[in-house]
Write a protein that holds these residues in place. Structure first.
Motif, PDB file in Angstrom:
ATOM      1  N   VAL A 192      88.858  33.355 -33.049  1.00 28.92           N
ATOM      2  CA  VAL A 192      89.111  34.350 -34.108  1.00 28.92           C
ATOM      3  C   VAL A 192      90.018  35.463 -33.589  1.00 28.92           C
ATOM      4  N   LEU A 193      89.757  35.939 -32.373  1.00 30.20           N
ATOM      5  CA  LEU A 193      90.585  37.000 -31.792  1.00 30.20           C
ATOM      6  C   LEU A 193      92.026  36.536 -31.592  1.00 30.20           C
ATOM      7  N   VAL A 194      92.192  35.282 -31.190  1.00 27.98           N
ATOM      8  CA  VAL A 194      93.542  34.749 -31.007  1.00 27.98           C
ATOM      9  C   VAL A 194      94.246  34.611 -32.355  1.00 27.98           C
ATOM     10  N   ASP A 195      93.540  34.083 -33.362  1.00 28.05           N
ATOM     11  CA  ASP A 195      94.144  33.886 -34.681  1.00 28.05           C
ATOM     12  C   ASP A 195      94.492  35.206 -35.355  1.00 28.05           C
ATOM     13  N   CYS A 196      93.737  36.256 -35.076  1.00 23.08           N
ATOM     14  CA  CYS A 196      94.024  37.577 -35.658  1.00 23.08           C
ATOM     15  C   CYS A 196      95.120  38.316 -34.898  1.00 23.08           C
ATOM     16  N   GLY A 197      95.613  37.740 -33.807  1.00 17.59           N
ATOM     17  CA  GLY A 197      96.688  38.366 -33.056  1.00 17.59           C
ATOM     18  C   GLY A 197      96.258  39.522 -32.193  1.00 17.59           C
ATOM     19  N   LEU A 198      94.988  39.549 -31.789  1.00 18.36           N
ATOM     20  CA  LEU A 198      94.494  40.634 -30.934  1.00 18.36           C
ATOM     21  C   LEU A 198      94.622  40.301 -29.452  1.00 18.36           C
ATOM     22  N   ILE A 199      94.573  39.023 -29.110  1.00 24.28           N
ATOM     23  CA  ILE A 199      94.757  38.587 -27.726  1.00 24.28           C
ATOM     24  C   ILE A 199      95.622  37.319 -27.731  1.00 24.28           C
ATOM     25  N   ILE A 200      96.136  36.954 -26.569  1.00 22.66           N
ATOM     26  CA  ILE A 200      96.962  35.753 -26.405  1.00 22.66           C
ATOM     27  C   ILE A 200      96.357  34.904 -25.298  1.00 22.66           C
ATOM     28  N   ARG A 201      96.285  33.602 -25.534  1.00 29.08           N
ATOM     29  CA  ARG A 201      95.811  32.682 -24.488  1.00 29.08           C
ATOM     30  C   ARG A 201      96.931  32.447 -23.468  1.00 29.08           C
ATOM     31  N   ARG A 202      96.614  32.600 -22.214  1.00 31.71           N
ATOM     32  CA  ARG A 202      97.515  32.237 -21.123  1.00 31.71           C
ATOM     33  C   ARG A 202      96.776  31.198 -20.275  1.00 31.71           C
ATOM     34  N   ASP A 203      96.762  29.948 -20.765  1.00 33.77           N
ATOM     35  CA  ASP A 203      95.970  28.902 -20.113  1.00 33.77           C
ATOM     36  C   ASP A 203      96.683  28.323 -18.900  1.00 33.77           C
ATOM     37  N   SER A 204      95.892  27.991 -17.899  1.00 35.78           N
ATOM     38  CA  SER A 204      96.396  27.369 -16.674  1.00 35.78           C
ATOM     39  C   SER A 204      96.620  25.879 -16.916  1.00 35.78           C
ATOM     40  N   PRO A 205      97.211  25.162 -15.971  1.00 36.34           N
ATOM     41  CA  PRO A 205      97.418  23.714 -16.147  1.00 36.34           C
ATOM     42  C   PRO A 205      96.134  22.949 -16.427  1.00 36.34           C
ATOM     43  N   ASN A 206      95.028  23.355 -15.852  1.00 40.88           N
ATOM     44  CA  ASN A 206      93.778  22.631 -16.083  1.00 40.88           C
ATOM     45  C   ASN A 206      92.833  23.364 -17.041  1.00 40.88           C
ATOM     46  N   GLY A 207      93.314  24.456 -17.658  1.00 40.10           N
ATOM     47  CA  GLY A 207      92.505  25.189 -18.622  1.00 40.10           C
ATOM     48  C   GLY A 207      91.555  26.188 -17.999  1.00 40.10           C
ATOM     49  N   LYS A 208      91.486  26.274 -16.678  1.00 36.84           N
ATOM     50  CA  LYS A 208      90.607  27.233 -16.016  1.00 36.84           C
ATOM     51  C   LYS A 208      91.254  28.616 -16.000  1.00 36.84           C
ATOM     52  N   ARG A 209      90.413  29.636 -15.874  1.00 40.88           N
ATOM     53  CA  ARG A 209      90.923  30.998 -15.810  1.00 40.88           C
ATOM     54  C   ARG A 209      90.811  31.499 -14.370  1.00 40.88           C
ATOM     55  N   TYR A 210      91.940  31.899 -13.829  1.00 44.56           N
ATOM     56  CA  TYR A 210      91.941  32.400 -12.454  1.00 44.56           C
ATOM     57  C   TYR A 210      93.247  33.163 -12.233  1.00 44.56           C
ATOM     58  N   ALA A 211      93.376  33.762 -11.052  1.00 46.00           N
ATOM     59  CA  ALA A 211      94.576  34.522 -10.695  1.00 46.00           C
ATOM     60  C   ALA A 211      95.058  34.093  -9.311  1.00 46.00           C
ATOM     61  N   ARG A 212      96.375  34.059  -9.143  1.00 46.45           N
ATOM     62  CA  ARG A 212      96.981  33.789  -7.827  1.00 46.45           C
ATOM     63  C   ARG A 212      97.413  35.117  -7.223  1.00 46.45           C
ATOM     64  N   LYS A 213      97.045  35.332  -5.996  1.00 52.09           N
ATOM     65  CA  LYS A 213      97.367  36.577  -5.314  1.00 52.09           C
ATOM     66  C   LYS A 213      98.400  36.336  -4.227  1.00 52.09           C
ATOM     67  N   GLY A 214      99.232  37.357  -3.998  1.00 49.44           N
ATOM     68  CA  GLY A 214     100.232  37.279  -2.941  1.00 49.44           C
ATOM     69  C   GLY A 214      99.636  37.626  -1.591  1.00 49.44           C
ATOM     70  N   ARG A 215     100.502  37.697  -0.594  1.00 44.54           N
ATOM     71  CA  ARG A 215     100.034  38.001   0.760  1.00 44.54           C
ATOM     72  C   ARG A 215      99.433  39.401   0.859  1.00 44.54           C
ATOM     73  N   GLY A 216      99.938  40.312   0.037  1.00 42.31           N
ATOM     74  CA  GLY A 216      99.398  41.674   0.084  1.00 42.31           C
ATOM     75  C   GLY A 216      98.152  41.874  -0.740  1.00 42.31           C
ATOM     76  N   GLY A 217      97.690  40.834  -1.388  1.00 39.99           N
ATOM     77  CA  GLY A 217      96.481  40.931  -2.187  1.00 39.99           C
ATOM     78  C   GLY A 217      96.731  41.256  -3.646  1.00 39.99           C
ATOM     79  N   GLU A 218      98.009  41.488  -4.030  1.00 41.70           N
ATOM     80  CA  GLU A 218      98.294  41.775  -5.423  1.00 41.70           C
ATOM     81  C   GLU A 218      98.281  40.490  -6.234  1.00 41.70           C
ATOM     82  N   ILE A 219      97.895  40.618  -7.496  1.00 42.98           N
ATOM     83  CA  ILE A 219      97.877  39.467  -8.390  1.00 42.98           C
ATOM     84  C   ILE A 219      99.306  39.161  -8.825  1.00 42.98           C
ATOM     85  N   GLU A 220      99.769  37.965  -8.508  1.00 41.72           N
ATOM     86  CA  GLU A 220     101.116  37.554  -8.881  1.00 41.72           C
ATOM     87  C   GLU A 220     101.143  36.802 -10.213  1.00 41.72           C
TER      88      GLU A 220
END
Length: 409
Positions: free
Chosen positions: A105-133
């Motif tokens: 419902v939130l996606v259809d109402c335009g309040l959030i956007i899905r940014r799905d990974s290749p396998n559909g899991k939610r996670y973040a990749r971090k660089g060498r300095g620990g920042e989220i890339e």
């Protein structure tokens, strides 16, 4: 090499043009724009009906916002990536299936956007300095882009609510004024026709008022309420003009309030019958219960009586809080219904003062279903004298009728 940002959902979920439009707006947002996330959330809650978002979906959005570490939403790092288990916990234990439905419902109402990974899991990749890339999850960027839209919709909703409240207050005041002015006109014998023009009598004015008030729905739009408020306001002005013209036409020296023959009742807790009485009841005084909290003999609780007969409240002076207020309102209604003093006196002698007053309120509630209120009261008095009448079934029938009307509405 720059990473490609996900624009399509994972799995069998389809991409719609509305989703593309939301992503395009989020992509074009000014990089330096910043908004307070909880202020925007409150604006969305206020305008939820305009946006088509449900209360449970708002609970999920609230949980998503808690996963963003900053209070201010700005820049590019607006993707949150909690697991469904974490989201369910922060959404007050919402089931996983319900969570997925409200995320859609939130996606259809335009309040959030899905940014799905290749396998559909939610996670973040971090660089060498620990920042989220690169993060995969839900992008809160639309909240920043549409912040002005949400705030504008919230202001419109609040303005409409204020106008609706003012219209309801105006209707309430007009109804109170009309009822009391009609009662005064009937008691004082004020003529309603001047120079052959005007309503035939006060009952005609009362029927006109009931016709307008009867059109007030339980849930109404502002347009409907403003129209009814205007009609009631015009009727109130007309009735006031009748009373004002009558006062101006009277000789001030003949007015009791300006006469040396003015009589003041030193006992405010008693009510004297002002109408002509029959020979049997002449000289009788209707005294109200000196203890308003004490229930009259053989009478049901006041709350139950008002639930069955709410129309009697319109004829009170500032509401009915006790039995004294109730009996005072009945004293106004009785002559308006055409119940003679002798019929009223007989009913009080047989039923008791309290029960007779409740019967009059019930007759008022039934309205046009009773053609002759005085004859109906005399018939009930004869039945009560023979032990064939009970007040309880009458009250329960009125309560049941009101409950059925509410269910149909």
């Amino acid at each position: 090499m720059d990473s490609h940002i996900s624009t399509t959902p994972f799995g069998r979920r389809t991409l719609t043009l509305a989703h593309v439009a939301t992503q395009a707006d989020a992509k074009d947002r000014p990089p330096g724009k910043a908004v307070h996330k909880w202020n925007i959330f409150r604006a969305i809650c206020t305008a939820k009906n305009r946006l088509g978002v449900t209360e449970r979906a708002l609970a999920v959005l609230d949980a998503l916002l808690t996963f963003h570490p900053e209070t201010v939403l700005t820049g590019e790092g607006l993707v949150v990536f909690p697991s469904n288990q974490q989201l369910c916990l922060r959404a007050h234990g919402m089931p996983a299936a319900t969570l997925r439905r409200h995320l859609a419902v939130l996606v259809d109402c335009g309040l959030i956007i899905r940014r799905d990974s290749p396998n559909g899991k939610r996670y973040a990749r971090k660089g060498r300095g620990g920042e989220i890339e690169l993060a995969f999850g839900f992008d809160l960027g639309p909240l920043v882009v549409r912040a002005e839209e949400f705030e504008g919709l919230a202001e419109e909703v609040l303005a409409e609510d204020r106008a609706l409240k003012l219209a309801r207050e105006r209707i309430t005041i007009c109804r109170r004024d009309i009822c009391k002015m009609i009662a005064t006109g009937m008691e004082e014998g004020v003529p309603t026709r001047r120079n052959g023009q005007g309503p035939a009598d006060w009952m005609e004015l009362h029927e006109l008022y009931r016709g307008i008030a009867g059109r007030i729905p339980r849930s109404a739009t502002l347009t409907i309420l403003e129209g009814i408020a205007s009609e009631l306001s015009l009727l109130a002005d007309e009735i006031f003009n009748l009373l004002e013209l009558h006062v101006k036409s009277q000789n001030p020296s003949g007015n009791e309030s300006h006469s040396e023959r003015h009589i003041q009742n030193s006992n405010p807790k008693s009510l004297t019958e002002l109408e002509p009485r029959s020979r049997k009841s002449r000289g009788a005084i209707v005294a109200l219960d000196p203890d308003p909290k004490r229930m009259p003999d053989r009478t049901y609780p006041l709350g139950m009586v008002l639930q069955a007969c709410p129309d009697i409240i319109d004829y009170s002076r500032g509401g009915i809080d006790n039995w004294r207020d109730f009996q005072a309102a009945v004293a106004v209604v009785r002559p308006m219904l055409g119940i003679s003093p002798s019929a009223w006196f007989d009913a009080q002698n047989v039923m008791g003062e309290g029960e007779a007053a409740v019967v009059v309120a019930a007759i008022l509630q039934r309205g046009e279903a009773i053609s002759s209120a005085g004859g109906y009261l005399r018939g009930l008095t004869r039945k009560a004298e023979a032990g064939e009448f009970s007040l309880g079934p009458m009250l329960m029938a009125l309560i049941g009728s009101r409950n059925r009307e509410k269910q149909r509405a």
